[in-house]
Design an enzyme around this catalytic site. Structure first.
Site, PDB file in Angstrom:
ATOM      1  NE  ARG A  65      56.174  71.602 -12.053  1.00 36.46           N
ATOM      2  CZ  ARG A  65      54.901  71.266 -12.182  1.00 36.46           C
ATOM      3  NH1 ARG A  65      54.036  71.614 -11.259  1.00 36.46           N
ATOM      4  NH2 ARG A  65      54.483  70.591 -13.224  1.00 36.46           N
ATOM      5  CG  ASN A  97      49.721  69.673 -21.150  1.00 33.05           C
ATOM      6  OD1 ASN A  97      49.280  68.811 -20.397  1.00 33.05           O
ATOM      7  ND2 ASN A  97      50.198  69.392 -22.341  1.00 33.05           N
ATOM      8  CG  HIS A 114      44.236  71.558 -14.706  1.00 30.58           C
ATOM      9  ND1 HIS A 114      44.580  70.261 -14.985  1.00 30.58           N
ATOM     10  CD2 HIS A 114      42.918  71.526 -14.389  1.00 30.58           C
ATOM     11  CE1 HIS A 114      43.508  69.472 -14.847  1.00 30.58           C
ATOM     12  NE2 HIS A 114      42.493  70.217 -14.485  1.00 30.58           N
ATOM     13  N   GLY A 181      47.206  62.412 -25.551  1.00 30.49           N
ATOM     14  CA  GLY A 181      48.120  62.327 -24.417  1.00 30.49           C
ATOM     15  C   GLY A 181      47.518  62.637 -23.068  1.00 30.49           C
ATOM     16  CD  GLU A 209      51.281  52.597 -22.187  1.00 29.79           C
ATOM     17  OE1 GLU A 209      50.664  51.558 -21.904  1.00 29.79           O
ATOM     18  OE2 GLU A 209      52.498  52.661 -22.417  1.00 29.79           O
ATOM     19  CB  ALA A 225      51.663  63.623 -29.143  1.00 35.76           C
TER      20      ALA A 225
END
Ligand code: NAD
Length: 234
Positions: A65, A97, A114, A181, A209, A225
């Site tokens: 990742r 993020n 997080h 976002g 959205e 963004a």
């Protein structure tokens, strides 16, 4: 033509940033096509139980990742946010993020709700490796030789209370709250949106959205963004 929003008119501004901010850089969002958890089972790679069963396998997955994130670059919106922050004494950035993309563009992040892919911690000794965007030197704690785990909030983990407390304090005094976002579907982070509203902040959402929280915002800009951050604010 949209009127620009003058951030200097607000004594305290919070940008609340989610995975959609990194989408234009090529980092997959959590939800939707290409989302990472449609390809992998989190039970195998992103929870403490998986780590306890197979630390090397879980660490290898996170290494992949990190390598994927390093192939992505911050976009114009990241740099625009860094510039806005440099010009405002109380512009705070709180993010869900874990990819470090904001920091790579020079944004000071006040709270990583997080955690970060770029830090490793020992259960007993705390943070032991902070690679920023580089390589880690070891997978073992130098003090006790235990496996180091990524300093991120995995599925089934409790959140970092200190980080959430700091974010809550910043949001409780914000005069302007700008969500960028985020689907507002991941809790408890999503609770910060109604908190900002209750605290009396002006509320702006940036998301192509509608989201579960859109009704809480006075203005919703259906923009990506990069476009919103380079055109809406001075
Ligand atoms: P999410 O994936 O649930 O939602 C992403 C949101 O971004 C959607 O509402 C989508 O409409 C919007 N979006 C897509 N493209 C956009 C663009 N160009 N500009 C603006 N918005 C755009 O993301 P979330 O709400 O942040 O929740 C995801 C959780 O998973 C977080 O808790 C985070 O920790 C984690 N996560 C992080 C990353 C990362 O670090 N980049 C990536 C995936 C997941």
């Amino acid at each position: 033509m949209t009127n620009t929003i003058k951030l200097a008119e607000f004594s305290s501004v919070v940008f609340f940033v989610g995975a959609g901010m990194s989408a234009e850089s090529g980092v997959p969002t959590y939800r939707g096509a290409g989302g990472i958890w449609t390809q992998y089972r989190y039970q195998d790679f992103a929870c403490q139980r998986a780590f306890d069963a197979d630390p090397q396998g879980v660490l290898d997955f996170h290494e992949v990742r990190r390598e994927a994130v390093l192939t992505c670059k911050p976009h114009a919106g990241h740099y625009a946010l860094a510039k806005l922050q440099a010009a405002h004494p109380r512009l705070h950035v709180i993010t869900q993020n874990i990819d470090g993309m904001l920091q790579r563009a020079g944004v000071h992040v006040d709270a990583e709700l997080h955690g970060s892919l770029w830090r490793m911690r020992c259960a007993k000794h705390g943070i032991r490796e902070d690679a920023a965007t580089g390589q880690f030197s070891t997978r073992r704690c130098p003090d006790c030789d235990a496996w180091l785990r990524p300093d991120i909030t995995w599925f089934e983990d409790a959140v970092n209370e200190d980080v959430f407390t700091k974010a809550g304090e910043l949001i409780a005094t914000a005069e302007l709250f700008i969500s960028v976002g985020t689907s507002a579907a991941v809790y408890p982070a999503a609770n910060f949106i109604p908190l900002a509203r209750r605290a009396g902040a002006r509320m702006i959402e940036i998301n192509p959205e509608r989201t579960e929280a859109s009704t809480l915002f006075e203005r919703c800009y259906a923009l990506p963004a990069s476009e919103a951050l380079t055109t809406l604010f001075v």
